[in-house]
Design an enzyme around this catalytic site. Structure first.
Site, mmCIF file in Angstrom:
data_model
loop_
_atom_site.group_PDB
_atom_site.id
_atom_site.type_symbol
_atom_site.label_atom_id
_atom_site.label_comp_id
_atom_site.label_asym_id
_atom_site.label_seq_id
_atom_site.Cartn_x
_atom_site.Cartn_y
_atom_site.Cartn_z
ATOM 1 N N HIS A 372 -15.901 10.098 3.911
ATOM 2 C CA HIS A 372 -15.679 8.750 4.436
ATOM 3 C C HIS A 372 -15.212 8.807 5.887
ATOM 4 O O HIS A 372 -14.470 9.713 6.279
ATOM 5 C CB HIS A 372 -14.639 8.011 3.586
ATOM 6 C CG HIS A 372 -15.202 7.443 2.321
ATOM 7 N ND1 HIS A 372 -15.539 6.129 2.182
ATOM 8 C CD2 HIS A 372 -15.488 8.042 1.142
ATOM 9 C CE1 HIS A 372 -16.014 5.925 0.964
ATOM 10 N NE2 HIS A 372 -15.993 7.071 0.305
ATOM 11 N N SER A 389 -21.181 1.378 5.517
ATOM 12 C CA SER A 389 -19.863 1.444 6.150
ATOM 13 C C SER A 389 -19.772 0.521 7.349
ATOM 14 O O SER A 389 -18.745 -0.136 7.589
ATOM 15 C CB SER A 389 -19.545 2.878 6.568
ATOM 16 O OG SER A 389 -19.308 3.682 5.437
ATOM 17 N N GLU A 392 -19.358 -2.985 6.033
ATOM 18 C CA GLU A 392 -18.048 -3.180 5.413
ATOM 19 C C GLU A 392 -16.952 -3.315 6.471
ATOM 20 O O GLU A 392 -16.092 -4.210 6.391
ATOM 21 C CB GLU A 392 -17.750 -2.015 4.460
ATOM 22 C CG GLU A 392 -18.616 -2.044 3.204
ATOM 23 C CD GLU A 392 -18.762 -0.692 2.535
ATOM 24 O OE1 GLU A 392 -19.487 -0.605 1.538
ATOM 25 O OE2 GLU A 392 -18.160 0.293 3.024
ATOM 26 N N PHE A 424 -7.963 7.764 5.765
ATOM 27 C CA PHE A 424 -7.456 6.584 5.065
ATOM 28 C C PHE A 424 -8.650 5.783 4.552
ATOM 29 O O PHE A 424 -9.552 5.427 5.308
ATOM 30 C CB PHE A 424 -6.621 5.723 6.003
ATOM 31 C CG PHE A 424 -6.112 4.452 5.381
ATOM 32 C CD1 PHE A 424 -5.033 4.485 4.501
ATOM 33 C CD2 PHE A 424 -6.701 3.235 5.674
ATOM 34 C CE1 PHE A 424 -4.555 3.315 3.929
ATOM 35 C CE2 PHE A 424 -6.230 2.060 5.104
ATOM 36 C CZ PHE A 424 -5.155 2.105 4.233
#
Length: 473
Positions: A372, A389, A392, A424
């Site tokens: 990620h 991604s 989002e 994170f």
């Protein structure tokens, strides 16, 4: 790779609103099974007597013998029971669908004429009232073709519906292949009609019932008295009517047999139920053909289906390989496992993928976390995020940061990675920049073990949101 062809999902938690005519809260469909003269019997060319659904507890078939008692019980259904039900439903002006065994109709011309004069729908109930489970596909196909042809000859029209009852695993596909019926009813899987894909096109299924059915008078632990049958029908009606009034109308099927419900000690239970149902305003009594016609008009067959369980591996991985960020091995494991219609919906496919992820080693799950990107990090600035991604992060406004906000994210990203060793991760849908920063600052004080578990849960949330955007619920 295995494929599981049973559909345990159906409509899921939110079935479609049928919008029955006149805002009905329930559609009631009554079936009269006409099987008398089509059952197993030596003079019908069978090798044994009938033993199913009669007044004789524990009856067994008699090989190579006629069974006088059994034959006369079936004869009662044709001679007396049918006419008692006929008078009840015609007097009450209740539309009826007959599941007519073709050879039984041929042997009962007066009853068949009465059905037609009353405007009852006569659906095909197969050629004979016998088991089909041990037939070869070719044997069953020949019976279906013969029944279809003879049904038209005896009734004057082709059957609009089909119910074999004692069917095989091949029946629905064979009927789809060899007939042009509006619907089939060899299913007990739902309270609403539904479309079933077959090799011969989408088939409309109007489910039947074995519980709100007088056959329970002839089975162990079934109904012993008419009031038990009435109470069961009333409770079924009350539950479905309440659901309909609350915005989720359904269909109620009732199954009757001339030799069972046509007995005087049982028919009054049906009369009491009809009176009770007719005392409610929002009730639609209909034939199965009427329901099928209405459903086809208002809920037509899907023009196309997105069916992950029917895809080949390259197709499946192209569409679902990135659901877990840069970790196609999860989708690959799902494809190689047991997949079926349940995985054509977001909850089902997510459940299968989540299981693979949860069973993986800590290192494999760590690799997923490491795949990620940072939130509002260097990859985002360089336009190198995946399409998912990018979308989002943009939904939370992370593509439109002030200089101060960008500096704050950079500081937190660096501190978080130094503390935990992975980026994170948070499912940002519905969150603001302030929400994300608050979660950042709160979670950075977690223990490594707790934060690893939290990050894995967020990865799953992201995966589910991505599947929700692709597949129906």
């Amino acid at each position: 790779m295995t494929r599981y062809d049973r559909d345990l999902h159906g409509y899921g938690a939110t079935p479609p609103h049928p919008h029955w005519p006149n805002d009905a809260a329930i559609a009631i469909q009554i079936v009269v099974n006409y099987e008398e003269g089509g059952e197993r019997c030596l003079i019908h060319g069978d090798g044994e007597s009938e033993a199913f659904l009669s007044e004789i507890p524990g009856a067994v078939a008699w090989p190579n013998q006629r069974h006088w008692n059994m034959e006369s019980i079936y004869e009662y259904g044709a001679r007396a029971g049918f006419w008692r039900l006929y008078r009840l439903f015609t007097t009450a002006a209740i539309p009826v669908t007959v599941f007519g065994v073709t050879t039984a109709l041929e042997r009962s011309p007066a009853q068949t004429e009465a059905m037609l004069k009353a405007g009852w729908e006569i659906a095909c109930h197969g050629l004979k009232w016998i088991e089909h489970k041990d037939m070869t596909p070719d044997e069953e196909r020949a019976q279906i073709i013969d029944a279809y042809r003879r049904h038209e000859a005896v009734t004057g029209s082709k059957p609009q519906g089909w119910y074999t009852g004692r069917c095989s695993m091949n029946t629905v596909a064979l009927v789809a292949e060899e007939t042009d019926c509006l619907y089939q009813s060899d299913s007990y899987a739902d309270d609403l009609p539904y479309w079933l894909p077959t090799p011969h096109g989408e088939q409309l299924i109007i489910p039947y019932t074995l519980d709100a059915n007088d056959m329970r008078f002839a089975t162990p632990q079934g109904f012993n008295a008419g009031d038990q049958f009435y109470n069961y029908l009333k409770d079924s009606f009350d539950a479905l009517y309440a659901e309909g009034c609350e915005g989720a109308p359904k269909m109620m099927s009732i199954g009757l047999h001339c030799r069972l419900a046509g007995r005087p000690g049982r028919v009054m239970a049906i009369k009491r139920f009809i009176d009770y149902a007719q005392s409610h305003a929002r009730v639609w009594f209909a034939t199965r053909a009427q329901i099928a016609t209405y459903w086809r008009q208002h809920h037509p067959a899907p023009a196309s289906r997105l069916s992950p369980h029917q895809m080949d591996k390259p197709q499946f991985l192209e569409l679902f390989g990135s659901i877990f960020e840069h970790s196609p091995w999860i989708a690959e494991a799902v494809f190689d496992g047991e997949m079926g219609p349940v995985h054509d919906h977001a909850p089902g496919l997510f459940g299968a993928m989540a299981q693979v992820f949860r069973r993986a080693s800590d290192q494999d799950r760590m690799d997923v976390l490491l795949a990620h990107p940072d939130l509002a990090g260097k990859l985002a600035a360089a336009g190198r995020l995946t399409e998912a991604s990018t979308s989002e992060q943009a939904s939370a406004g992370l593509d439109m940061l002030t200089d101060d906000e960008r500096a704050r994210f950079t500081t937190l990203n660096t501190a978080y990675r130094e503390r935990f060793g992975f980026p994170f991760i948070i499912a940002v849908k519905g969150l603001t920049k302030a929400d994300i920063l608050a979660a950042f600052e709160r979670r950075i004080d977690h223990s490594i073990e707790d934060e690893f578990a939290t990050a894995c849960r967020e990865v799953e949330k992201i995966a589910r949101l991505r599947l929700d955007a692709i597949l129906p619920q």
